[in-house]
Every structure is written in structure tokens, then in C-alpha cells.
Design a protein around this motif. Structure first.
Motif, PDB file in Angstrom:
ATOM      1  N   MET A  95     -29.564  16.501   9.335  1.00  0.00           N
ATOM      2  CA  MET A  95     -30.776  17.317   9.171  1.00  0.00           C
ATOM      3  C   MET A  95     -31.758  16.671   8.189  1.00  0.00           C
ATOM      4  SD  MET A  95     -32.491  19.948  10.064  1.00  0.00           S
ATOM      5  CE  MET A  95     -31.848  21.518  10.586  1.00  0.00           C
ATOM      6  N   LYS A  96     -31.193  16.172   7.070  1.00  0.00           N
ATOM      7  CA  LYS A  96     -32.057  15.494   6.106  1.00  0.00           C
ATOM      8  C   LYS A  96     -32.735  14.292   6.748  1.00  0.00           C
ATOM      9  CE  LYS A  96     -29.737  16.710   1.813  1.00  0.00           C
ATOM     10  NZ  LYS A  96     -28.971  16.237   0.669  1.00  0.00           N
ATOM     11  N   LYS A  97     -31.940  13.580   7.541  1.00  0.00           N
ATOM     12  CA  LYS A  97     -32.492  12.382   8.188  1.00  0.00           C
ATOM     13  C   LYS A  97     -33.607  12.755   9.146  1.00  0.00           C
ATOM     14  CE  LYS A  97     -28.261   9.671   8.004  1.00  0.00           C
ATOM     15  NZ  LYS A  97     -27.025   9.547   8.798  1.00  0.00           N
ATOM     16  N   TYR A  98     -33.357  13.830   9.892  1.00  0.00           N
ATOM     17  CA  TYR A  98     -34.359  14.282  10.857  1.00  0.00           C
ATOM     18  C   TYR A  98     -35.660  14.646  10.138  1.00  0.00           C
ATOM     19  CZ  TYR A  98     -36.833  17.656  13.777  1.00  0.00           C
ATOM     20  OH  TYR A  98     -37.800  18.346  14.447  1.00  0.00           O
ATOM     21  N   LEU A  99     -35.534  15.430   9.076  1.00  0.00           N
ATOM     22  CA  LEU A  99     -36.731  15.855   8.353  1.00  0.00           C
ATOM     23  C   LEU A  99     -37.420  14.676   7.685  1.00  0.00           C
ATOM     24  CD1 LEU A  99     -35.594  19.259   6.815  1.00  0.00           C
ATOM     25  CD2 LEU A  99     -37.329  18.888   8.573  1.00  0.00           C
ATOM     26  N   ALA A 100     -36.628  13.756   7.179  1.00  0.00           N
ATOM     27  CA  ALA A 100     -37.223  12.582   6.533  1.00  0.00           C
ATOM     28  C   ALA A 100     -38.045  11.793   7.545  1.00  0.00           C
ATOM     29  CB  ALA A 100     -36.121  11.711   5.931  1.00  0.00           C
ATOM     30  N   ARG A 101     -37.477  11.657   8.760  1.00  0.00           N
ATOM     31  CA  ARG A 101     -38.206  10.941   9.807  1.00  0.00           C
ATOM     32  C   ARG A 101     -39.513  11.643  10.121  1.00  0.00           C
ATOM     33  NH1 ARG A 101     -33.458  10.433  12.618  1.00  0.00           N
ATOM     34  NH2 ARG A 101     -34.057  12.121  14.026  1.00  0.00           N
ATOM     35  N   GLU A 102     -39.426  12.944  10.296  1.00  0.00           N
ATOM     36  CA  GLU A 102     -40.611  13.724  10.639  1.00  0.00           C
ATOM     37  C   GLU A 102     -41.668  13.625   9.539  1.00  0.00           C
ATOM     38  OE1 GLU A 102     -41.388  15.538  13.440  1.00  0.00           O
ATOM     39  OE2 GLU A 102     -39.664  14.533  14.328  1.00  0.00           O
ATOM     40  N   LEU A 103     -41.189  13.690   8.317  1.00  0.00           N
ATOM     41  CA  LEU A 103     -42.110  13.672   7.185  1.00  0.00           C
ATOM     42  C   LEU A 103     -42.824  12.325   7.093  1.00  0.00           C
ATOM     43  CD1 LEU A 103     -42.966  15.603   4.980  1.00  0.00           C
ATOM     44  CD2 LEU A 103     -41.234  14.627   3.496  1.00  0.00           C
ATOM     45  N   VAL A 104     -42.061  11.269   7.248  1.00  0.00           N
ATOM     46  CA  VAL A 104     -42.657   9.935   7.186  1.00  0.00           C
ATOM     47  C   VAL A 104     -43.673   9.779   8.315  1.00  0.00           C
ATOM     48  CG1 VAL A 104     -42.193   7.481   7.498  1.00  0.00           C
ATOM     49  CG2 VAL A 104     -40.746   8.850   5.974  1.00  0.00           C
ATOM     50  N   ALA A 105     -43.309  10.291   9.498  1.00  0.00           N
ATOM     51  CA  ALA A 105     -44.232  10.202  10.632  1.00  0.00           C
ATOM     52  C   ALA A 105     -45.503  10.985  10.349  1.00  0.00           C
ATOM     53  CB  ALA A 105     -43.546  10.735  11.896  1.00  0.00           C
ATOM     54  N   ALA A 106     -45.343  12.131   9.715  1.00  0.00           N
ATOM     55  CA  ALA A 106     -46.506  12.965   9.412  1.00  0.00           C
ATOM     56  C   ALA A 106     -47.413  12.296   8.389  1.00  0.00           C
ATOM     57  CB  ALA A 106     -46.041  14.328   8.899  1.00  0.00           C
ATOM     58  N   LEU A 107     -46.842  11.363   7.633  1.00  0.00           N
ATOM     59  CA  LEU A 107     -47.605  10.704   6.582  1.00  0.00           C
ATOM     60  C   LEU A 107     -48.295   9.430   7.054  1.00  0.00           C
ATOM     61  CD1 LEU A 107     -45.118  11.025   3.620  1.00  0.00           C
ATOM     62  CD2 LEU A 107     -47.469  11.831   3.606  1.00  0.00           C
ATOM     63  N   GLU A 108     -48.078   9.116   8.342  1.00  0.00           N
ATOM     64  CA  GLU A 108     -48.450   7.802   8.827  1.00  0.00           C
ATOM     65  C   GLU A 108     -49.874   7.353   8.464  1.00  0.00           C
ATOM     66  OE1 GLU A 108     -47.848   6.733  13.144  1.00  0.00           O
ATOM     67  OE2 GLU A 108     -46.016   6.154  12.098  1.00  0.00           O
ATOM     68  N   ASP A 109     -50.845   8.195   8.753  1.00  0.00           N
ATOM     69  CA  ASP A 109     -52.218   7.754   8.511  1.00  0.00           C
ATOM     70  C   ASP A 109     -52.784   8.328   7.207  1.00  0.00           C
ATOM     71  OD1 ASP A 109     -52.065  10.268   9.476  1.00  0.00           O
ATOM     72  OD2 ASP A 109     -53.861  10.161  10.728  1.00  0.00           O
ATOM     73  N   PHE A 110     -51.888   8.655   6.299  1.00  0.00           N
ATOM     74  CA  PHE A 110     -52.308   9.128   4.989  1.00  0.00           C
ATOM     75  C   PHE A 110     -52.724   7.935   4.138  1.00  0.00           C
ATOM     76  CE2 PHE A 110     -52.015  12.909   2.285  1.00  0.00           C
ATOM     77  CZ  PHE A 110     -51.890  13.906   3.235  1.00  0.00           C
ATOM     78  N   GLU A 111     -53.845   8.033   3.499  1.00  0.00           N
ATOM     79  CA  GLU A 111     -54.293   6.943   2.633  1.00  0.00           C
ATOM     80  C   GLU A 111     -53.470   6.901   1.354  1.00  0.00           C
ATOM     81  OE1 GLU A 111     -56.951   4.693   2.743  1.00  0.00           O
ATOM     82  OE2 GLU A 111     -57.187   5.179   4.868  1.00  0.00           O
ATOM     83  N   GLY A 112     -53.073   5.716   0.960  1.00  0.00           N
ATOM     84  CA  GLY A 112     -52.502   5.557  -0.371  1.00  0.00           C
ATOM     85  C   GLY A 112     -51.025   5.863  -0.498  1.00  0.00           C
ATOM     86  N   VAL A 113     -50.351   6.096   0.620  1.00  0.00           N
ATOM     87  CA  VAL A 113     -48.915   6.344   0.534  1.00  0.00           C
ATOM     88  C   VAL A 113     -48.172   5.010   0.545  1.00  0.00           C
ATOM     89  CG1 VAL A 113     -46.933   7.377   1.691  1.00  0.00           C
ATOM     90  CG2 VAL A 113     -49.143   8.543   1.705  1.00  0.00           C
ATOM     91  N   PRO A 114     -47.287   4.795  -0.421  1.00  0.00           N
ATOM     92  CA  PRO A 114     -46.556   3.531  -0.466  1.00  0.00           C
ATOM     93  C   PRO A 114     -45.759   3.300   0.812  1.00  0.00           C
ATOM     94  CG  PRO A 114     -46.134   4.854  -2.446  1.00  0.00           C
ATOM     95  CD  PRO A 114     -46.907   5.705  -1.488  1.00  0.00           C
ATOM     96  N   GLN A 115     -45.647   2.052   1.210  1.00  0.00           N
ATOM     97  CA  GLN A 115     -44.938   1.700   2.441  1.00  0.00           C
ATOM     98  C   GLN A 115     -43.492   2.189   2.447  1.00  0.00           C
ATOM     99  OE1 GLN A 115     -45.706   0.117   5.409  1.00  0.00           O
ATOM    100  NE2 GLN A 115     -47.796   0.604   4.748  1.00  0.00           N
ATOM    101  N   ASP A 116     -42.855   2.035   1.291  1.00  0.00           N
ATOM    102  CA  ASP A 116     -41.416   2.318   1.250  1.00  0.00           C
ATOM    103  C   ASP A 116     -41.125   3.742   0.762  1.00  0.00           C
ATOM    104  OD1 ASP A 116     -42.384   1.937  -1.246  1.00  0.00           O
ATOM    105  OD2 ASP A 116     -40.686   0.769  -1.980  1.00  0.00           O
ATOM    106  N   PHE A 117     -42.107   4.611   0.909  1.00  0.00           N
ATOM    107  CA  PHE A 117     -41.890   5.974   0.409  1.00  0.00           C
ATOM    108  C   PHE A 117     -40.746   6.663   1.163  1.00  0.00           C
ATOM    109  CE2 PHE A 117     -42.804  10.562   0.478  1.00  0.00           C
ATOM    110  CZ  PHE A 117     -42.720  10.799  -0.883  1.00  0.00           C
ATOM    111  N   ALA A 118     -39.751   7.112   0.397  1.00  0.00           N
ATOM    112  CA  ALA A 118     -38.600   7.789   1.000  1.00  0.00           C
ATOM    113  C   ALA A 118     -38.508   9.192   0.424  1.00  0.00           C
ATOM    114  CB  ALA A 118     -37.321   7.014   0.709  1.00  0.00           C
TER     115      ALA A 118
END
Length: 563
Positions: A1-24
Motif C-alpha cells: 500500500m505504501k508503495k502504491y501511494l508513493a508511486r501515485e504521489l510521485v506521479a502526481a508531482l511530475e510537473d511540479f516545479e522545484g521538486v527534487p528528482q530523488d524525492f521519496a
RNA sequence: GCGCCCGUAGCUCAACCGGACAGAGCGGCGGACUUCUAAUCCGCAGGUUGCAGGUUCGAGUCCUGCCGGGCGUGCCA
């Protein structure tokens, strides 16, 4: 579940300005259940980079997550709360699905493969055979055994090892102690003297060594030796037969005591073997070749100052006899040579000063000392009649592990040693442990397990059957949901406890499970309910039994079916 | 002196590698057994997380310095 949400969250952040590449993003279970099942502080962490208020980032993130949209079979709600947390609530559908997996896994539920079959060695107890195992050894033994269980449950290939030394001065004094007691049995006229043992005066034969072992077990050993008249040792002879008799008797007791605690070692490693195969001297030569040693005052020194210590350390005394450090280094080199990737030593707080030298030794020899991990536990303070009991093996003043088990039982003994963080001093009030045994936490857990067994027995007797195919989606009561959530945490708790080597995490968790079950029991009946609901609840009760049983199994505590 | 561990409710201890209102048990007080196990459950009281600073959006948790306790600090193990 954590993995699923992490994936979704990272995807949701895709075109956000200023988010570090390796943000986990990090997720955790909120302390307060009202805050949902899982929360992330991603917005607060991002605030630094985005230079915006966490709360507003959280709001935007939540909107984006909801717009994806999230899988309704897993997530029921997403909300922003507090200073910028995003809280997720699991759907009942998801919980029920996980519950089904739990039931199918059964006895295997909670096992993981994170250890990837890596070979791990856990060394514990490691008492020299000079006297009965004490309460202090007990904590070490139970802690080590449970850490070994945790590693095994998480997919490590675990070896349990007991290291001991039956040679040297200690053992000679032990032999002399037995011989003196033996002499007094053979010749009742033997002159006596009195020895002061920590304030108590104890009578002993005149030939008894001043620093001898005063415990009554020495007399037992002497008496048993004397009873075997045909091979009774000659008093004029040397001390060896007395020493051997003592060692055999004490070691037999070790095994019997450990068996009572449910502990079974895979290997017993005798320090003497390191002399017999010359490993000790080879180790010294290797250290010398690498330039880590020098001679001074007739002794051989290890240049530990090169590793940041204040003083160098003696490896071989001017008498030519090694200190314990040299064989310890050789022993750990042997562990590395045997191919263990994870080496855990369980040590009492009185040994904290010794292991840095061992690690330095391993590094000097070119081994990867990071493989060795030392788990130090603090002391056990026994309290009897409101006063701490001073313990010394040599003195007659100690409480043995067997005494403790006789008084409070094996399960209570194990559980008490595991209830506390290894770093915490453990205060063990004997009187309280005896008197309060009825209200002991371990009984609470066992009672919950026995009660489930009883309920299921009774339900089947009166014609209810909880088939595996029961419709679990009927479970919707708050107490049922809460119990499900508690049960499903077992794998992560076991994984975490193994990772940090803290068995008390499991003990604390099991109490939560027992509480959740009891609340379910108080609110939801089985017998008398409609057939399908009863079947679903029986499955939930079975799941609770599985979790309690597996958890208690890891802790090495029995799982009674009736009490 | 130096090193490691600890200091959280009256007592014994938790707090998931910095998160939301610091939680349990025991003890104390008050309740609940014609019910699938009362070895149980429900409720109440109880806190300036040893002290003082610092870092941080945020500290019981990290840093510094004190205070107090334990264990070490050996040509003993």
C-alpha cells in the motif's frame, strides 16, 4: 500500500516545479486513528524546496491525487489535516482482501523474505561453565533467541551459537573448589574455615580457595562424584578430574535450563578449538605482519591507538598467555571465514568495552567489520523483599534462571525479559512477579488466544461453520474494522522489530491486538447471529488467533488452547 | 577524567530511524458477571518528557553544556 501511494504521489508531482528528482515521500501510520490509516508529510518536506506553506502544497497535492483518480478498491478517502499532513483512509474492500490473504497464509502470515536467505549468526548466552545460569544470562538468552527467531521469520538463514571457554584460571579455581568440598565429604574431620561472601560468612574446608566458588551446586557436584565410588578421583591426584566433573555437570545443567526456555543452540563453539587449530597464534602473526603489533615489557601489544583509542591493548601477557581479546578476535575472524553475512553478538552491558577491540582487530585483518553487530542489553536488577539482590556467581548470592522459572514460570520469564527495550535497565521484582502472576501481561495474551479457541469450539458445537469462503464484506462494525487493521500490521511489526533487533516491539504490538480482539468480543457476537455474519466473524476470530499465535511463536511463548 | 546506556504519570515502562492532543500496564478511586471464558471489561484521577540553551515549519526524539543514576574504563573474563 505504501508503495502504491508513493508511486501515485510521485506521479502526481511530475510537473511540479522545484521538486527534487530523488524525492521519496514518507508514509507512516498516524498515532491517532482519527487521522486515518496512513499519512504522509510530503507537503512539509516539500515546503523547503517550493518555498510555500505546507498546508497549501498539501491541498494541491490532495486535489491532484483525487483527480488521478486513486483506486477506490484501496483508498476510501484523502484529506488534508493539521499543518500539512495528507491522510489516507483504506477502503473496506482493501481490508477484506488483505484479511483473506492473512487467512490463507495462516501459520506463515508475518513471514517475509527480506533477509533473502542470507546467512546470519546469532551468538548468545556464551556463559563459561563455572556455575548455574543466572537471571542475567536469562535476559541475554531470551533476547538472543528471539532476535534469531525474528531474523528467521524475515528470511534469514539463521545459526544460533554458544561460545564458551572451559580452560584457564577460572576453571582451575572451579576444580579446586570441588576438590575441597569432596575432601570434606571423604573426611568429615577436615579442618574448616569461614569465608566472607559479600557480608555473609560461609563455612568451607580449609583447602578451599580464597576466591573459590561458594555456591551449593559445588557441594552437589562433589557429592555426586563421591557417590560414583568406583571411579572416584584420588585426592592426591591433580585437579583435572574435579574440574571435568564440574564442567560436565554444569554444562548438562545449561542445556536443561535452556531447553526449559525453549532454546536450542545449533552450535557450541569452544574457545579451546582456536588453540588446537592454531587460529589464535595465526591471528597474532597476521596482525603482526600488518604492523598492528609491537612488543613492550615482555608483552605483545595491539596498536588500538591507531583506531582512536586512548591506549594500546595487551594481546599476549608477559607470561606468554593471551588475554581474552586475542581469541575473541580469532573467533570473530572465524565467523567471517564461515561466510556469515550478518553476525550478531548479544552482550551484557559489562562487556561493552570489549567489542571495539574485536572490531578493530577484524578491520586490521582485512575483514568487513560492518558485518558484525553488537547488541548490548542493560542489566537485570532483581528485587526481593523490596531490596535489590546483589548477584555474583562466585559468591553464594545469586538467583539462578531455574529459580526464576520455578517461581514465575517459563512463559512469564521469557515475556518479562522481552517486554522492555534492550537498552533499558530491567527491574524484576520477584515478589511482584509471583503475586501479580494472575494479572501478568503474558496471561492476557494467552487468555485472548485461549478465548478465541474456546469461542470457535463452541460455535462449531452448536452448528456454526466459518468456511474460508465466508463473505467477509459483511464485516463492517467499527470494532471489526479496528481489529482487522490491527491484525494486518503483524508483517510490518515483525519486519521492523527484526530490523532494529527489538523484540519488545512485538510484545507491545500483541497487547494491542489482544485489546482490539477483546473489544470486538465485547461488541460482536457469533453464536446467535445470522449464519453468514457469524461465518464472517468466525473467520475474523480465526485471523486474530493466527496473529496472536504467530506473534507468541516468535517470542517463544506457548499458545494455550484453553486456560 | 574518558566511553557506552538511561532520566517520560505515584511505580515499571512505550512512543514505529524529527510529526498532529506524549501512551499502556500496575497501584488508587468508581462501576459491570442469568451472556461465545470476569485470568475480563468500562469510566475517573494522575505530565512543564531531569535542567538550560540551540537547530527546525515542528523536538521526548537531533546538537551543546550542566545535574542525577547504571555499567565499563586491567599484562581479569
Amino acid at each position: 500500500m505504501k508503495k502504491y501511494l508513493a508511486r501515485e504521489l510521485v506521479a502526481a508531482l511530475e510537473d511540479f516545479e522545484g521538486v527534487p528528482q530523488d524525492f521519496a515521500p514518507e508514509f507512516e501510520k498516524p498515532k491517532n486513528p482519527e487521522h486515518g490509516d496512513l499519512a504522509t508529510n510530503a507537503a512539509m518536506q516539500l515546503a523547503r524546496y517550493l518555498r510555500r506553506a505546507p498546508r497549501s502544497i498539501a491541498g494541491e497535492l490532495a486535489d491532484r491525487l483525487l483527480a488521478r483518480p486513486l483506486d477506490p478498491a484501496r483508498i476510501a478517502s484523502v484529506e488534508v489535516a493539521g499543518s500539512g499532513f495528507i491522510n489516507f483512509r483504506f477502503s473496506t474492500e482493501y481490508l477484506v482482501g488483505e484479511l483473506r490473504k492473512l487467512l490463507e497464509a495462516g501459520e506463515a502470515f508475518g513471514r517475509s523474505t527480506t533477509g533473502q536467505g542470507k546467512r546470519a549468526l546469532v551468538e548468545y548466552v556464551s556463559a563459561n561453565p563455572t556455575g548455574p545460569l543466572t537471571v542475567g544470562h536469562g535476559r541475554n538468552a531470551v533476547l538472543g533467541d528471539t532476535v534469531a527467531n525474528l531474523l528467521a521469520w524475515n528470511g534469514y538463514d539463521v545459526t544460533r551459537e554458544f561460545y564458551f571457554n572451559d580452560a584457564g584460571r577460572q576453571m582451575r579455581v572451579l576444580g579446586e573448589s570441588v576438590r575441597a568440598r569432596y575432601q570434606a565429604i571423604v573426611d568429615p574431620e577436615t579442618p574448616r574455615k569461614r569465608i566472607d561472601a559479600g557480608g555473609v560468612s560461609i563455612e568451607a574446608p580449609a583447602s578451599f580457595p580464597e576466591d573459590g566458588y561458594l555456591g551449593a551446586y559445588i557441594i552437589d557436584i562433589a557429592e555426586r562424584l563421591h557417590a560414583r565410588a568406583e571411579d572416584a578421583p584420588d585426592m592426591a591426584g591433580d585437579v583435572a578430574p574435579f574440574k571435568e566433573a564440574a564442567e560436565q555437570a554444569i554444562f548438562a545443567d545449561f542445556e536443561r535450563t535452556l531447553t526449559r526456555l525453549g532454546i536450542r543452540m545449533d552450535t557450541y563453539f569452544n574457545e579451546r578449538s582456536l588453540y588446537e587449530n592454531d587460529a589464535v597464534w595465526r591471528t597474532l602473526e597476521q596482525l603482526r605482519e600488518q604492523g598492528h603489533c609491537y612488543d613492550r615489557d615482555g608483552a605483545v601489544w595491539f596498536r588500538t591507538t591507531a583506531f582512536g583509542k586512548e591506549q594500546d591493548t595487551v594481546l599476549v601477557k608477559s607470561s606468554g598467555e593471551p588475554t581474552y581479546r586475542l581469541p575473541d578476535i580469532a573467533y570473530h575472524a572465524d565467523k567471517c571465514e564461515r561466510g556469515f553475512e550478518r553476525i550478531v553478538d548479544i552482550l551484557g552491558a559489562d562487556h561493552i568495552a570489549t567489542y571495539p577491540d574485536v572490531l578493530h582487530g577484524l578491520r586490521a585483518l582485512g575483514y568487513d567489520a560492518d558485518r558484525v553487530e553488537v547488541l548490548v542489553h542493560q542489566f537485570v536488577t532483581l528485587v526481593r523483599d523490596g531490596a535489590p539482590v546483589k548477584m555474583s556467581t562466585r559468591r553464594a548470592t545469586y538467583v539462578t534462571l531455574d529459580d526464576l522459572m520455578d517461581e514465575v514460570g517459563e512463559d512469564v520469564t521469557r515475556f518479562f525479559f522481552l517486554m522492555r527495550s534492550p537498552n533499558a535497565h530491567l527491574e524484576f521484582d520477584l515478589d511482584l512477579a509471583k503475586e501479580a502472576s494472575e494479572k501478568n501481561p503474558v496471561f492476557y495474551l494467552q487468555y485472548a488466544h485461549a478465548r478465541i479457541c474456546s469461542i470457535l469450539r463452541k460455535a462449531e458445537e452448536v452448528g456454526f461453520h466459518g468456511e474460508l469462503g465466508a463473505d467477509l464484506s459483511l464485516l463492517g462494525h467499527a470494532a471489526e474494522i479496528a481489529l482487522m487493521k490491527a491484525l494486518l500490521r503483524l508483517p510490518e511489526v515483525l519486519e521492523y522489530a527484526a530490523a532494529v533487533r527489538e523484540p519488545h516491539q512485538v510484545a507491545n504490538y500483541l497487547r494491542e491486538v489482544a485489546v482490539a480482539f477483546t473489544q470486538f468480543y465485547g461488541h460482536c457476537r457469533i453464536i446467535g447471529e445470522e449464519k453468514d455474519l457469524a461465518a464472517a466473524r468466525m473467520q475474523l476470530a480465526r485471523a486474530a488467533r493466527i496473529v496472536l499465535a504467530n506473534g507468541l511463536h516468535v517470542l517463544g511463548i506457548s499458545r494455550p488452547e484453553r486456560m
